[in-house]
Design an enzyme around this catalytic site. Structure first.
Site, PDB file in Angstrom:
ATOM      1  N   TYR A 174       0.828  -1.207   0.000  1.00 48.66           N
ATOM      2  CA  TYR A 174       0.000   0.000   0.000  1.00 48.66           C
ATOM      3  C   TYR A 174       0.861   1.256   0.000  1.00 48.66           C
ATOM      4  O   TYR A 174       0.689   2.148  -0.836  1.00 48.66           O
ATOM      5  CB  TYR A 174      -0.924  -0.017   1.220  1.00 48.66           C
ATOM      6  N   LYS A 196       1.350   3.933  -3.181  1.00 53.61           N
ATOM      7  CA  LYS A 196       0.982   5.340  -3.078  1.00 53.61           C
ATOM      8  C   LYS A 196       2.124   6.242  -3.569  1.00 53.61           C
ATOM      9  O   LYS A 196       1.886   7.250  -4.236  1.00 53.61           O
ATOM     10  CB  LYS A 196       0.619   5.682  -1.632  1.00 53.61           C
TER      11      LYS A 196
END
Length: 357
Positions: A163, A167
């Site tokens: 994650y 990003k």
């Protein structure tokens, strides 16, 4: 390039979500025209709350189907837009080739539109502080925009920290593409743990924080990983940060800004806070459970000490947007009341209290 004009048109991806839905509402409140992009515009469970917003009946708000997994899904939506708030989540964060592909086709739609001047990309504080080694927090305890996780730690892999890594991939993809194009710019917003009122029942399960509060209401309160406190932002303030970054004259391509109140609140205090803030409800506050293995429990004092020594900064976002952040108590109270009224959650109550909804 530059800020979008007052009353201009903004496309919001992920408009059915917790953050995206508030970006839509706050844009409408401020007089903008909004194109709300959702996976399926004909899904009433996820879109009816948009249709009752001011602006829908007049046509100032329109709702569009756009599946991120389909290349070109924004080609017919972005033309005529002055700005894009790209809030939407991808289907997977561990497949970085897929993340790049999604970024690239959204970027291509921005380039084709030829009207977009600024894109605000929703990243996360995970892209600032998701280190694989907690000792890194003790070594670099100030959390601000120039801080990045240690990319050289061998534990920082897509399987463990996909994650956070994804990003950063998205942040760079948009800013690099904007610089190459020259006609638009990309600014990143890194929100913290979003807490606040949901606008649709489906949103209670579309984010960890409001779901955790739901579980507290139902009588379950679990300790967080590594005893990490919640580092919060009210979802309404987060939405205002996104809009502020779309409209500010003080930002430029490639910059990123953290959206958080700088509050740090322990899980057990959040759970107890429900009864403190809403004693009339009669919530039966559960004990906080700790199901971690012994070797984690043995480090509780150390971990809590590390978190206590971390310093959260929001100087930059306040300077360029003027946003003032709500106190956490207000966010928690409004989240609880929305779970009761919008999602019809039936909390566990003490003897002598009755459900009112």
């Amino acid at each position: 390039m530059g800020p979008i004009p007052k009353g201009g048109t903004v496309a919001v991806t992920g408009a059915a979500g917790f953050i995206g839905g508030w970006v839509v509402r706050r844009l409408l409140d401020k007089g903008y025209r909004v194109r709300a992009c959702v996976r399926d515009a004909n899904d009433p469970e996820r879109t009816d709350f948009l249709r009752v917003m001011p602006g829908y009946a007049s046509g100032r708000l329109t709702i569009h189907s756009a599946d991120l997994d389909e290349d070109g899904c924004f080609d017919d939506i972005f033309p005529g837009c002055h700005g894009v708030a790209h809030v939407s989540h991808v289907s997977s964060y561990s497949d970085h080739e897929y993340v790049n592909r999604v970024c690239n086709h959204i970027i291509e739609s921005v380039n084709k539109a030829r009207t977009v001047r600024r894109v605000v990309v929703t990243s996360s504080v995970a892209a600032v502080m998701s280190d694989a080694d907690m000792n890194e927090f003790a070594r670099r305890p100030v959390f601000y925009e120039d801080r990045y996780p240690d990319e050289f730690n061998p534990k920082r892999t897509p399987e463990r920290q996909g994650y956070s890594m994804a990003k950063i991939i998205a942040e760079n993809a948009f800013s690099d593409a904007a610089e190459k194009n020259g006609d638009w710019e990309a600014v990143t917003c890194c929100p913290a743990d979003n807490v606040g009122p949901i606008q649709s029942a489906h949103q209670k399960n579309r984010g960890p924080w409001q779901h955790n509060i739901e579980m507290m209401l139902l009588g379950e309160c679990a300790q967080s990983g590594a005893y990490r406190p919640w580092m919060t932002v009210d979802v309404r303030d987060d939405a205002d940060c996104h809009i502020g970054l779309l409209t500010s004259v003080h930002v430029k391509n490639g910059e990123r800004y953290i959206a958080w109140s700088t509050d740090k609140v322990n899980v057990e205090d959040i759970c107890a806070g429900i009864d403190r803030l809403l004693p009339e409800l009669g919530h039966d506050t559960p004990e906080t459970t700790d199901n971690f293995p012994d070797y984690i429990r043995e480090r509780e004092t150390k971990y809590r000490g590390i978190w206590a020594g971390c310093e959260l900064r929001n100087d930059r976002i306040k300077a360029v947007t003027g946003v003032e952040f709500r106190p956490f108590d207000e966010s928690l109270r409004d989240c609880v009341e929305s779970l009761l009224t919008v999602a019809k959650v039936k909390p566990k109550l003490r003897e002598g209290f009755e459900h009112r909804v």
